[in-house]
Structures are given as C-alpha cells and as structure tokens.
Design an enzyme around this catalytic site. Structure first.
Site, PDB file in Angstrom:
ATOM      1  N   SER A 138       0.864  -1.177   0.000  1.00  0.00           N
ATOM      2  CA  SER A 138       0.000   0.000   0.000  1.00  0.00           C
ATOM      3  C   SER A 138       0.899   1.224   0.000  1.00  0.00           C
ATOM      4  O   SER A 138       2.090   1.122   0.344  1.00  0.00           O
ATOM      5  CB  SER A 138      -0.844   0.000   1.286  1.00  0.00           C
ATOM      6  OG  SER A 138      -1.502   1.230   1.447  1.00  0.00           O
ATOM      7  N   TYR A 151      -1.970  -1.346  10.944  1.00  0.00           N
ATOM      8  CA  TYR A 151      -2.074  -1.632   9.506  1.00  0.00           C
ATOM      9  C   TYR A 151      -0.817  -1.141   8.783  1.00  0.00           C
ATOM     10  O   TYR A 151      -0.200  -1.872   8.004  1.00  0.00           O
ATOM     11  CB  TYR A 151      -3.320  -0.947   8.930  1.00  0.00           C
ATOM     12  CG  TYR A 151      -3.477  -1.129   7.434  1.00  0.00           C
ATOM     13  CD1 TYR A 151      -3.895  -2.345   6.904  1.00  0.00           C
ATOM     14  CD2 TYR A 151      -3.193  -0.088   6.545  1.00  0.00           C
ATOM     15  CE1 TYR A 151      -4.031  -2.525   5.524  1.00  0.00           C
ATOM     16  CE2 TYR A 151      -3.325  -0.262   5.170  1.00  0.00           C
ATOM     17  CZ  TYR A 151      -3.746  -1.475   4.669  1.00  0.00           C
ATOM     18  OH  TYR A 151      -3.869  -1.657   3.308  1.00  0.00           O
TER      19      TYR A 151
HETATM   20  N1  LIG Z   1      -8.811  -0.482  -0.712  1.00  0.00           N
HETATM   21  C1  LIG Z   1      -7.715   0.264  -0.562  1.00  0.00           C
HETATM   22  O1  LIG Z   1      -7.776   1.494  -0.504  1.00  0.00           O
HETATM   23  C2  LIG Z   1      -6.357  -0.419  -0.478  1.00  0.00           C
HETATM   24  C3  LIG Z   1      -5.233   0.395  -0.621  1.00  0.00           C
HETATM   25  C4  LIG Z   1      -3.963  -0.163  -0.546  1.00  0.00           C
HETATM   26  C5  LIG Z   1      -3.835  -1.515  -0.329  1.00  0.00           C
HETATM   27  N2  LIG Z   1      -4.945  -2.305  -0.184  1.00  0.00           N
HETATM   28  C6  LIG Z   1      -4.740  -3.730   0.052  1.00  0.00           C
HETATM   29  O2  LIG Z   1      -5.362  -4.460  -0.970  1.00  0.00           O
HETATM   30  C7  LIG Z   1      -5.693  -5.768  -0.500  1.00  0.00           C
HETATM   31  C8  LIG Z   1      -7.119  -6.089  -0.905  1.00  0.00           C
HETATM   32  O3  LIG Z   1      -8.003  -5.171  -0.306  1.00  0.00           O
HETATM   33  P1  LIG Z   1      -9.306  -4.602  -1.022  1.00  0.00           P
HETATM   34  O4  LIG Z   1      -9.168  -3.145  -1.095  1.00  0.00           O
HETATM   35  O5  LIG Z   1      -9.600  -5.369  -2.243  1.00  0.00           O
HETATM   36  O6  LIG Z   1     -10.396  -4.872   0.119  1.00  0.00           O
HETATM   37  P2  LIG Z   1     -11.577  -5.936   0.240  1.00  0.00           P
HETATM   38  O7  LIG Z   1     -12.536  -5.764  -0.878  1.00  0.00           O
HETATM   39  O8  LIG Z   1     -12.066  -5.800   1.636  1.00  0.00           O
HETATM   40  O9  LIG Z   1     -10.851  -7.336   0.030  1.00  0.00           O
HETATM   41  C9  LIG Z   1     -10.088  -7.952   1.023  1.00  0.00           C
HETATM   42  C10 LIG Z   1     -10.058  -9.423   0.716  1.00  0.00           C
HETATM   43  O10 LIG Z   1      -9.202 -10.086   1.663  1.00  0.00           O
HETATM   44  C11 LIG Z   1      -9.906 -11.197   2.156  1.00  0.00           C
HETATM   45  N3  LIG Z   1      -9.389 -11.680   3.433  1.00  0.00           N
HETATM   46  C12 LIG Z   1      -9.273 -11.039   4.611  1.00  0.00           C
HETATM   47  N4  LIG Z   1      -8.759 -11.864   5.543  1.00  0.00           N
HETATM   48  C13 LIG Z   1      -8.548 -13.064   4.929  1.00  0.00           C
HETATM   49  C14 LIG Z   1      -8.046 -14.321   5.337  1.00  0.00           C
HETATM   50  N5  LIG Z   1      -7.666 -14.544   6.598  1.00  0.00           N
HETATM   51  N6  LIG Z   1      -7.979 -15.328   4.432  1.00  0.00           N
HETATM   52  C15 LIG Z   1      -8.358 -15.135   3.152  1.00  0.00           C
HETATM   53  N7  LIG Z   1      -8.878 -13.979   2.712  1.00  0.00           N
HETATM   54  C16 LIG Z   1      -8.961 -12.960   3.588  1.00  0.00           C
HETATM   55  C17 LIG Z   1     -11.356 -10.756   2.216  1.00  0.00           C
HETATM   56  O11 LIG Z   1     -12.211 -11.877   2.364  1.00  0.00           O
HETATM   57  P3  LIG Z   1     -13.689 -11.758   3.018  1.00  0.00           P
HETATM   58  O12 LIG Z   1     -14.592 -11.313   1.905  1.00  0.00           O
HETATM   59  O13 LIG Z   1     -13.969 -13.152   3.476  1.00  0.00           O
HETATM   60  O14 LIG Z   1     -13.618 -10.775   4.130  1.00  0.00           O
HETATM   61  C18 LIG Z   1     -11.443 -10.067   0.860  1.00  0.00           C
HETATM   62  O15 LIG Z   1     -11.588 -11.022  -0.166  1.00  0.00           O
HETATM   63  C19 LIG Z   1      -5.431  -5.753   1.002  1.00  0.00           C
HETATM   64  O16 LIG Z   1      -4.195  -6.378   1.268  1.00  0.00           O
HETATM   65  C20 LIG Z   1      -5.364  -4.267   1.330  1.00  0.00           C
HETATM   66  O17 LIG Z   1      -4.560  -4.030   2.455  1.00  0.00           O
HETATM   67  C21 LIG Z   1      -6.203  -1.776  -0.261  1.00  0.00           C
END
Ligand SMILES: NC(=O)c1ccc[n+]([C@@H]2O[C@H](COP(=O)([O-])OP(=O)(O)OC[C@H]3O[C@@H](n4cnc5c(N)ncnc54)[C@H](OP(=O)(O)O)[C@@H]3O)[C@@H](O)[C@H]2O)c1
Length: 277
Positions: A138, A151
């Site tokens: 991130s 985080y």
């Molecule tokens: N959104 C942002 O602004 C942003 C920015 C920078 C980086 N990121 C990073 O991008 C990645 C994806 O996030 P996103 O934005 O796509 O959010 P998201 O839509 O909330 O997706 C997160 C995913 O991770 C899964 N997850 C959480 N804990 C898990 C576990 N123990 N085992 C397997 N799956 C698990 C969730 O599953 P469930 O559906 O079961 O909860 C969901 O599929 C993360 O690493 C986040 O830190 C996000």
C-alpha cells in the site's frame, strides 16, 4: 502448457478483479477465498466468459487451509507461475489504543500469511526456475500516518520482506513485485475494524475522528480496483519487473511529495492533506 495463477482474497475488491484479469489473460486462475459461499459473483462472470477460473477454499491465517490449498494446486497443475498475496484488512487505532493481541491479529493476515504463502509456493517456483510473487502492499507501506498504526506497520513489514526476497529468490529466476495502491474503491474501508480501546477511550478521540473522516472522504474518490489489476498484469508481463508499482494519482502524489520534501516538511504536508491542520 497452461500457466497457473493463485490469488488470495478473491471474494471482493482487488483480488476479485485481479483473478478475473489473470484468467482473461489466459492463466488458469485459482481464485481463493476463505468463505466460498461468496464465490457466486466471480463464478458467474467466469462462466459467462468461459474463463479458466476455479474457486478454492483458502483462509490465509490458517496453516492447514493454506497447506491443503497449495497441495491441491500442485497436484492438479504441477506448477505455479504467479502468486498474488492480496488478502488483507485494516484496523483503526493509535499505537496506544491497539492492544498487542489486536496488533498480532493484524499482522497475522497482512504479514505472517504473506510469509506463509511464500514459504509454501517458493520451493515450486525455485525448482521451475521462474515465477512471479506479487505482494499487495500500500502507499501505507511507504508512508506512516496516525490512527491506522498497526495496519501501516504490517504493510511496512511487507515492504521489507519483499525487498529482501528479491535478492534471495531473484537468484532462482523468481520475481518479487510490490504493488502500492493509494485509496481504492472496494469494501476495504467498510470492513475495517476498530481497536476496542479506540472505541471507548478519550485520549485519542479527536485525532481518530479527524483521520477516519479524512480517509473516508478520500475513499469516495478512490481508484477502481480494475486499475490495480491492470497494473499487476502489465508488471508480470515484463521480463524484468520493477521492484514496485504505484497505483492511483493519490499514491503517486504522496510518494512524490515524500521524495521532494524533508521529513518535517512532509509531516506538515500530510497533516494538512489528511485532516486539514
Ligand atoms: N482499498 C484500498 O484502498 C487499499 C489500498 C492499498 C492496499 N490495499 C490492500 O489491498 C488488499 C485487498 O483489499 P481490497 O481493497 O480489495 O479490500 P476488500 O474488498 O475488503 O478485500 C479484502 C479481501 O481479503 C480477504 N481476506 C481477509 N482476511 C482473509 C483471510 N484470513 N484469508 C483469506 N482472505 C482474507 C477478504 O475476504 P472476506 O470477503 O472473506 O472478508 C477479501 O476477499 C489488502 O491487502 C489491502 O490491504 C487496499
């Protein structure tokens, strides 16, 4: 032979879009998720587009689950070309408000599970003499700011891990790539947990409210997750991918400012950007 990709956390957001993008690029894609009841949406698109995509049960926090999933993939396909370590979640709270157990829980998914998946997949990639490991960090893996301290620490750890791994696995033809998205429009912010003490305590109530409001406002204008997926696809198509790829104008702006300003100038700039001080 058909190339094989594995994506963690494919039930939504970046993992969802990246799984589909990889399958559209011709990878046999294991779209893994911890709750396969959430598979309907991705399965429907995969069926409509006749994509080679298979949903597989994988809770990255769970050793048995990870072992079983990787074993299944190796048994079925005998190779892994791409691993996307995407699963992750966020936690609101200052360093004082987040208990050690809560810190550990945050690191369990965002950091230790990344280590776990790499340890399970790297032997296969080393033997093959090729592979791409893509770690979703991130902009918060490069820039510290208040109230998401656990985080941010977990993502800084992912950056250190990835930089070290590039030397170790690069020797064997395995690329390690860091992706640094800014604010992405997914369910990430709605799913964020809040440290127990942050909900109850007075000490940091003001700054907590200001930061949460500021970040949520930025989230409204977030970059679509499809753009992250496209950057990942472009990166893995490179013969020699760069160490890191930034996604989103916001991330690019913050990282450029960090490069150009002194540490103190940058702190003052961030306060202004995040909560108008
Ligand atoms: N959104 C942002 O602004 C942003 C920015 C920078 C980086 N990121 C990073 O991008 C990645 C994806 O996030 P996103 O934005 O796509 O959010 P998201 O839509 O909330 O997706 C997160 C995913 O991770 C899964 N997850 C959480 N804990 C898990 C576990 N123990 N085992 C397997 N799956 C698990 C969730 O599953 P469930 O559906 O079961 O909860 C969901 O599929 C993360 O690493 C986040 O830190 C996000």
């Amino acid at each position: 032979m058909e190339k094989v990709a594995v994506v963690t956390g494919s039930s939504s957001g970046i993992g969802f879009e990246t799984s589909l993008a990889l399958a559209r690029e011709g990878f046999f894609t294991y779209a893994t998720m911890r709750n396969v009841k959430k598979a309907d949406a991705i399965q429907k698109i995969a069926n409509e587009e006749s994509l080679s995509l298979k949903v597989l049960d994988l809770d990255v926090d769970n050793e048995e689950s990870a072992e079983k999933a990787v074993k299944t993939i190796i048994q079925e396909k005998g190779r892994i070309d791409v691993l996307i370590n995407n699963a992750g979640w966020g936690l609101w709270g200052t360093a004082e408000d987040v208990s050690l157990d809560e810190f550990r829980e945050q690191f369990e998914t965002n950091f230790f599970s990344v280590v776990r998946m790499i340890q399970k997949v790297a032997p296969t990639m080393r033997k093959q003499g090729f592979g791409d490991i893509v770690n979703i960090s991130s902009v918060a893996g490069r820039i510290g700011f208040p109230v998401s301290t656990a985080y941010i620490s977990s993502k800084f750890a992912v950056e250190g891990l990835s930089e070290s791994l590039r030397f170790e696995l690069g020797e064997f033809g395995v690329n390690v790539i860091i992706i640094e998205p800014g604010v992405i429009k997914t369910k990430f912010f709605d799913s964020m947990k809040t440290a127990k003490k942050a909900d109850e305590g007075e000490t940091y109530r003001d700054i907590t409210q200001k930061v949460i409001t500021g970040v949520k406002m930025m989230a409204e204008m977030g970059t679509p997750p499809k753009e992250v997926a496209q950057v990942i696809i472009s990166a893995i198509k490179e013969e020699k991918p760069l160490p890191r790829y930034v996604v989103g104008n916001d991330a690019a702006m913050f990282l450029e400012a960090k490069k150009m300003k002194t540490d103190i100038e940058f702190e003052n700039y961030l306060k202004k950007e995040l909560y108008g001080e």
